[in-house]
Design a protein around this motif. Structure first.
Motif, PDB file in Angstrom:
ATOM      1  N   LYS A  48       0.912  -1.276  -0.065  1.00  8.21           N
ATOM      2  CA  LYS A  48      -0.014  -0.023   0.188  1.00  8.21           C
ATOM      3  C   LYS A  48       0.989   1.109   0.029  1.00  8.21           C
ATOM      4  CE  LYS A  48      -3.632  -2.424   0.563  1.00  8.21           C
ATOM      5  NZ  LYS A  48      -4.502  -2.901  -0.457  1.00  8.21           N
ATOM      6  N   ALA A  49       1.969   1.310   0.772  1.00  4.35           N
ATOM      7  CA  ALA A  49       2.830   2.307   0.716  1.00  4.35           C
ATOM      8  C   ALA A  49       3.479   2.518  -0.552  1.00  4.35           C
ATOM      9  CB  ALA A  49       4.021   2.185   1.972  1.00  4.35           C
ATOM     10  N   LEU A  75       6.604   8.594   3.837  1.00  2.00           N
ATOM     11  CA  LEU A  75       4.977   8.751   3.605  1.00  2.00           C
ATOM     12  C   LEU A  75       4.454   8.944   5.239  1.00  2.00           C
ATOM     13  CD1 LEU A  75       3.204   6.435   1.545  1.00  2.00           C
ATOM     14  CD2 LEU A  75       5.114   5.808   3.183  1.00  2.00           C
ATOM     15  N   LEU A  76       3.315   9.165   5.145  1.00  2.00           N
ATOM     16  CA  LEU A  76       2.620   9.139   6.602  1.00  2.00           C
ATOM     17  C   LEU A  76       1.671   7.959   6.577  1.00  2.00           C
ATOM     18  CD1 LEU A  76       1.017  12.608   6.889  1.00  2.00           C
ATOM     19  CD2 LEU A  76       3.356  11.964   7.366  1.00  2.00           C
ATOM     20  N   GLU A  77       2.154   7.059   7.656  1.00  2.00           N
ATOM     21  CA  GLU A  77       1.045   5.879   7.958  1.00  2.00           C
ATOM     22  C   GLU A  77       0.225   6.281   9.132  1.00  2.00           C
ATOM     23  OE1 GLU A  77       2.945   1.835   8.443  1.00  2.00           O
ATOM     24  OE2 GLU A  77       2.614   2.186  10.539  1.00  2.00           O
ATOM     25  N   CYS A  78      -0.949   6.033   8.801  1.00  2.00           N
ATOM     26  CA  CYS A  78      -2.215   6.514   9.938  1.00  2.00           C
ATOM     27  C   CYS A  78      -2.548   5.031  10.420  1.00  2.00           C
ATOM     28  CB  CYS A  78      -3.171   7.340   9.158  1.00  2.00           C
ATOM     29  SG  CYS A  78      -2.801   8.448   7.852  1.00  2.00           S
ATOM     30  N   PHE A  91     -10.752   5.637   5.615  1.00  2.00           N
ATOM     31  CA  PHE A  91     -10.833   6.422   6.849  1.00  2.00           C
ATOM     32  C   PHE A  91     -11.902   7.439   6.124  1.00  2.00           C
ATOM     33  CE2 PHE A  91      -6.981   4.343   8.423  1.00  2.00           C
ATOM     34  CZ  PHE A  91      -7.614   4.064   9.708  1.00  2.00           C
ATOM     35  N   ASN A  92     -12.746   7.375   5.378  1.00  2.00           N
ATOM     36  CA  ASN A  92     -13.615   8.641   4.956  1.00  2.00           C
ATOM     37  C   ASN A  92     -12.676   9.813   4.990  1.00  2.00           C
ATOM     38  OD1 ASN A  92     -16.216   9.038   3.977  1.00  2.00           O
ATOM     39  ND2 ASN A  92     -16.650   9.892   6.018  1.00  2.00           N
ATOM     40  N   PHE A  93     -11.639   9.849   4.091  1.00  2.00           N
ATOM     41  CA  PHE A  93     -10.861  11.229   4.047  1.00  2.00           C
ATOM     42  C   PHE A  93     -11.655  12.277   3.154  1.00  2.00           C
ATOM     43  CE2 PHE A  93      -7.293   8.908   5.454  1.00  2.00           C
ATOM     44  CZ  PHE A  93      -6.529   9.995   6.278  1.00  2.00           C
ATOM     45  N   MET A  94     -11.712  13.526   3.765  1.00  2.00           N
ATOM     46  CA  MET A  94     -12.528  14.634   3.040  1.00  2.00           C
ATOM     47  C   MET A  94     -11.409  15.674   2.865  1.00  2.00           C
ATOM     48  SD  MET A  94     -15.838  13.475   3.924  1.00  2.00           S
ATOM     49  CE  MET A  94     -16.862  15.273   4.303  1.00  2.00           C
ATOM     50  N   ALA A 141     -11.182  -0.026   9.739  1.00  2.00           N
ATOM     51  CA  ALA A 141     -10.303   0.740   9.192  1.00  2.00           C
ATOM     52  C   ALA A 141      -8.902   0.808  10.200  1.00  2.00           C
ATOM     53  CB  ALA A 141     -10.694   1.964   8.742  1.00  2.00           C
ATOM     54  N   HIS A 142      -8.097   0.080   9.745  1.00  2.00           N
ATOM     55  CA  HIS A 142      -6.860  -0.128  10.476  1.00  2.00           C
ATOM     56  C   HIS A 142      -5.532   0.841  10.119  1.00  2.00           C
ATOM     57  CE1 HIS A 142      -8.763  -3.444  12.320  1.00  2.00           C
ATOM     58  NE2 HIS A 142      -9.072  -3.878  11.043  1.00  2.00           N
ATOM     59  N   LEU A 143      -5.453   0.670   8.921  1.00  2.00           N
ATOM     60  CA  LEU A 143      -4.146   1.526   8.372  1.00  2.00           C
ATOM     61  C   LEU A 143      -4.366   2.279   7.180  1.00  2.00           C
ATOM     62  CD1 LEU A 143      -0.721  -0.814   8.760  1.00  2.00           C
ATOM     63  CD2 LEU A 143      -1.152   1.462   9.632  1.00  2.00           C
ATOM     64  N   ALA A 144      -3.904   3.280   7.019  1.00  2.00           N
ATOM     65  CA  ALA A 144      -3.974   4.037   5.570  1.00  2.00           C
ATOM     66  C   ALA A 144      -2.568   4.806   5.439  1.00  2.00           C
ATOM     67  CB  ALA A 144      -5.033   4.860   5.825  1.00  2.00           C
ATOM     68  N   TYR A 145      -2.206   5.157   4.156  1.00  2.00           N
ATOM     69  CA  TYR A 145      -1.178   5.858   3.848  1.00  2.00           C
ATOM     70  C   TYR A 145      -1.361   7.083   3.106  1.00  2.00           C
ATOM     71  CZ  TYR A 145       1.280   1.842   5.375  1.00  2.00           C
ATOM     72  OH  TYR A 145       1.921   0.868   6.313  1.00  2.00           O
ATOM     73  N   ILE A 146      -0.586   8.123   3.483  1.00  2.00           N
ATOM     74  CA  ILE A 146      -0.913   9.330   2.818  1.00  2.00           C
ATOM     75  C   ILE A 146       0.629   9.782   2.150  1.00  2.00           C
ATOM     76  CG2 ILE A 146      -1.551  11.916   2.810  1.00  2.00           C
ATOM     77  CD1 ILE A 146      -3.090  11.145   5.149  1.00  2.00           C
ATOM     78  N   ALA A 147       0.906   9.679   0.887  1.00  2.00           N
ATOM     79  CA  ALA A 147       2.002  10.046   0.128  1.00  2.00           C
ATOM     80  C   ALA A 147       1.926  11.322  -0.445  1.00  2.00           C
ATOM     81  CB  ALA A 147       2.299   9.072  -0.967  1.00  2.00           C
ATOM     82  N   PHE A 148       2.924  12.211  -0.453  1.00  2.00           N
ATOM     83  CA  PHE A 148       3.049  13.556  -0.942  1.00  2.00           C
ATOM     84  C   PHE A 148       4.098  13.549  -2.167  1.00  2.00           C
ATOM     85  CE2 PHE A 148       1.423  14.174   3.329  1.00  2.00           C
ATOM     86  CZ  PHE A 148       0.402  14.779   3.303  1.00  2.00           C
ATOM     87  N   GLN A 149       3.659  14.368  -3.208  1.00  2.00           N
ATOM     88  CA  GLN A 149       4.920  14.156  -4.211  1.00  2.00           C
ATOM     89  C   GLN A 149       6.045  15.301  -3.539  1.00  2.00           C
ATOM     90  OE1 GLN A 149       4.439  16.496  -7.784  1.00  2.00           O
ATOM     91  NE2 GLN A 149       4.528  14.763  -8.870  1.00  2.00           N
TER      92      GLN A 149
END
Lengths: 274, 241
Positions: free
Chosen positions: A27-28, A43-46, A68-71, A99-107
């Motif tokens: 996923k990352a 990146l960010l691991e939530c 995680f229903n990101f808005m 929902a356990h784990l999500a990733y947010i990557a930034f360019q």
């Protein structure tokens, strides 16, 4: 909880410094791909409670993993695609069932500390992350994206919720400690990932396994993927922030590629032997 | 099972599906295993990702570069290290004095009960022991020190303390342990060291090497405060004394 993670630190287990790094490499790496980064970039691991972020600049990002229903501001955003946000926008997720784990990557390159060639947060020894810690309210994360290139990527994921995982079991150094009754339990029953699991270990709940001895005479080496049997008789699978030595019998281990399968509280695990 | 010989030590190699190897000497605690582990760690083999060394075992985590012929490279390297360093003769490490305040120990009652002794008697005895750094492990900066005679060994606590301060000294079975970072602790806390032994985040991450010797030096609570706020570290303190 949110932390900065990359591939982790290799080669320092000798000094009891664990690998750390993202818990779900697939996923990352996908999140990094969707913004045009290298696959091992930080990146960010939530985990369980996702963050709220406010953007100081225009950014290109992506979200992968659980929903995680990101808005962005007030509109829901999809996972698994490139997203563009403007200065002043906010990104906010909220805890969701399953929902356990999500990733947010930034360019671009995420800021923060790099220790032993990795930005992965290992808070026990204050390594990586922002000052060696998980992110907290008010932290500012710099992103070096001077050479922002336009990408627009999308992956269609046939998403089905996996609640049961069958995992290949390999014999560990103390496998012989298990009696016949325990062997039959081990390969014919289901274990649930307990809520006391964390980045150090996945604690399993199920029928009690018995061995002749729960405390080895000496502390012995332990690697991520090893299955330990503490006196409770409930196995623990060592994960990426795990200890490098331990005194519990190492009854088995799982393939490193299968570590992803033991992330997610409440999931059912079934061990199969080849 | 495969094995090789280092002098009169028989070293067994267990191969777990080319995922990792475990090297150990048959049925015994051996002085050469930690030194062998150090040599194999320093060899920086292309086919290993991690080397973990304890008193009784060396574990090599293998990567995709490993093939069965590499076993001979491991054996060659072991034999070379054995011949050069005389692993069997236990090369003497450096000796360090570690200033310790025993007044901050929180588990002296458990030591007194288990070892049927008094705190004062135990402290007097422990000051005469030359400890050896036997292995790293558990957490970054944690040291396992050996040298406790059987009558001074004390079983682990039945329920661990939630969090203990950094630089705590503790007894766990046959070991004297030194916690460099705050941690939950199942061992019996007997005091605090004035200096850290951790060098994190630098390399190497520990100031002391496996095989080094440590002698405890008793200091008062006031001396502890003074040393902690001084410019000294473990190395400069020992250069001075």
């Amino acid at each position: 909880m949110t932390s900065i993670q990359d591939k982790g630190r290799i080669g320092l287990s000798y000094y009891a410094i664990p690998n750390s790094g993202y818990m779900l490499p697939s996923k990352a790496e996908l999140a990094n791909f969707l913004v045009g980064n290298k696959k091992n970039d930080a990146l960010l691991e939530c985990t369980l409670i996702p963050p709220q972020l406010e953007f100081i600049d225009d950014n290109c990002l992506s979200i992968t993993g659980d929903d995680f229903n990101f808005m962005v501001n007030d509109s829901k955003v999809s996972r698994n695609k490139t997203i563009y946000v403007k200065k002043g926008d906010t990104l906010k997720g909220s805890p969701q069932k399953n929902a356990h784990l999500a990733y947010i990557a930034f360019q671009g390159k995420l800021g923060g500390q790099k220790h032993y060639a990795s930005q992965s947060t290992y808070a026990n020894a204050n390594l990586g992350g922002i000052n060696g810690m998980f992110l907290k309210e008010g932290d500012i994360i710099s992103i070096d994206n001077k050479n922002l290139s336009h990408v627009n990527r999308k992956i269609k994921e046939n998403w089905t919720e996996v609640t049961k995982e069958i995992i290949q079991f390999h014999k560990g150094p103390e496998f012989k400690f298990l009696d016949n009754k325990s062997l039959s339990i081990l390969f014919n029953s289901e274990y649930k990932i307990s809520s006391s699991s964390n980045r150090m270990g996945a604690r399993l709940e199920g029928s009690r396994l018995t061995t002749k001895n729960y405390q080895l005479e000496h502390s012995v080496p332990v690697l991520p993927g090893f299955i330990q049997l503490p006196p409770s008789g409930q196995p623990i699978i060592v994960l990426k922030d795990g200890q490098t030595t331990g005194g519990y019998p190492r009854i088995g281990y799982i393939n490193i590629q299968d570590l992803e399968k033991v992330v997610g509280i409440g999931k059912t695990i079934i061990f199969k032997q080849l | 099972m495969q094995y090789f010989q280092l002098g009169n030590h028989k070293i067994y190699i267990e191969n777990y599906n080319n995922d990792f190897l475990i090297l150990k000497e048959a049925n015994s605690i051996s002085k050469i295993i930690p030194q062998l582990g150090q040599a194999l760690f320093e060899a920086k083999f292309k086919f290993t990702d991690e080397v973990i060394s304890t008193e009784t075992e060396v574990c090599l985590k293998l990567n995709q570069n490993y093939s069965s012929k590499e076993i001979y490279e491991i054996i060659n390297m072991s034999v070379k290290a054995f011949d050069k360093k005389n692993l069997n003769k236990q090369t003497p490490g450096k000796t360090y004095n570690l200033p310790v305040c025993f007044e901050s120990g929180t588990d002296w009652n458990l030591i007194e009960d288990n070892c049927k002794t008094t705190t004062e008697k135990y402290i007097n005895e422990i000051l005469n022991i030359e400890f050896t750094l036997a292995m790293y492990g558990f957490l970054p900066g944690f040291l396992y020190l050996t040298g406790l005679p059987p009558h001074m060994q004390c079983k682990r606590k039945s329920s661990p303390t939630k969090i203990i301060p950094p630089n705590s000294l503790a007894i766990g079975a046959q070991y004297l342990g030194l916690y460099s970072i705050p941690s939950p602790a199942g061992w019996n806390i007997i005091g605090s060291s004035a200096f850290t032994v951790s060098n994190v985040p630098k390399l190497p991450p520990n100031l002391l090497k496996v095989g080094d010797k440590i002698k405890l030096k008793r200091i008062t609570q006031d001396e502890l405060t003074i040393l902690q706020s001084s410019d000294h570290n473990l190395i400069s303190y020992n250069a001075k004394s």
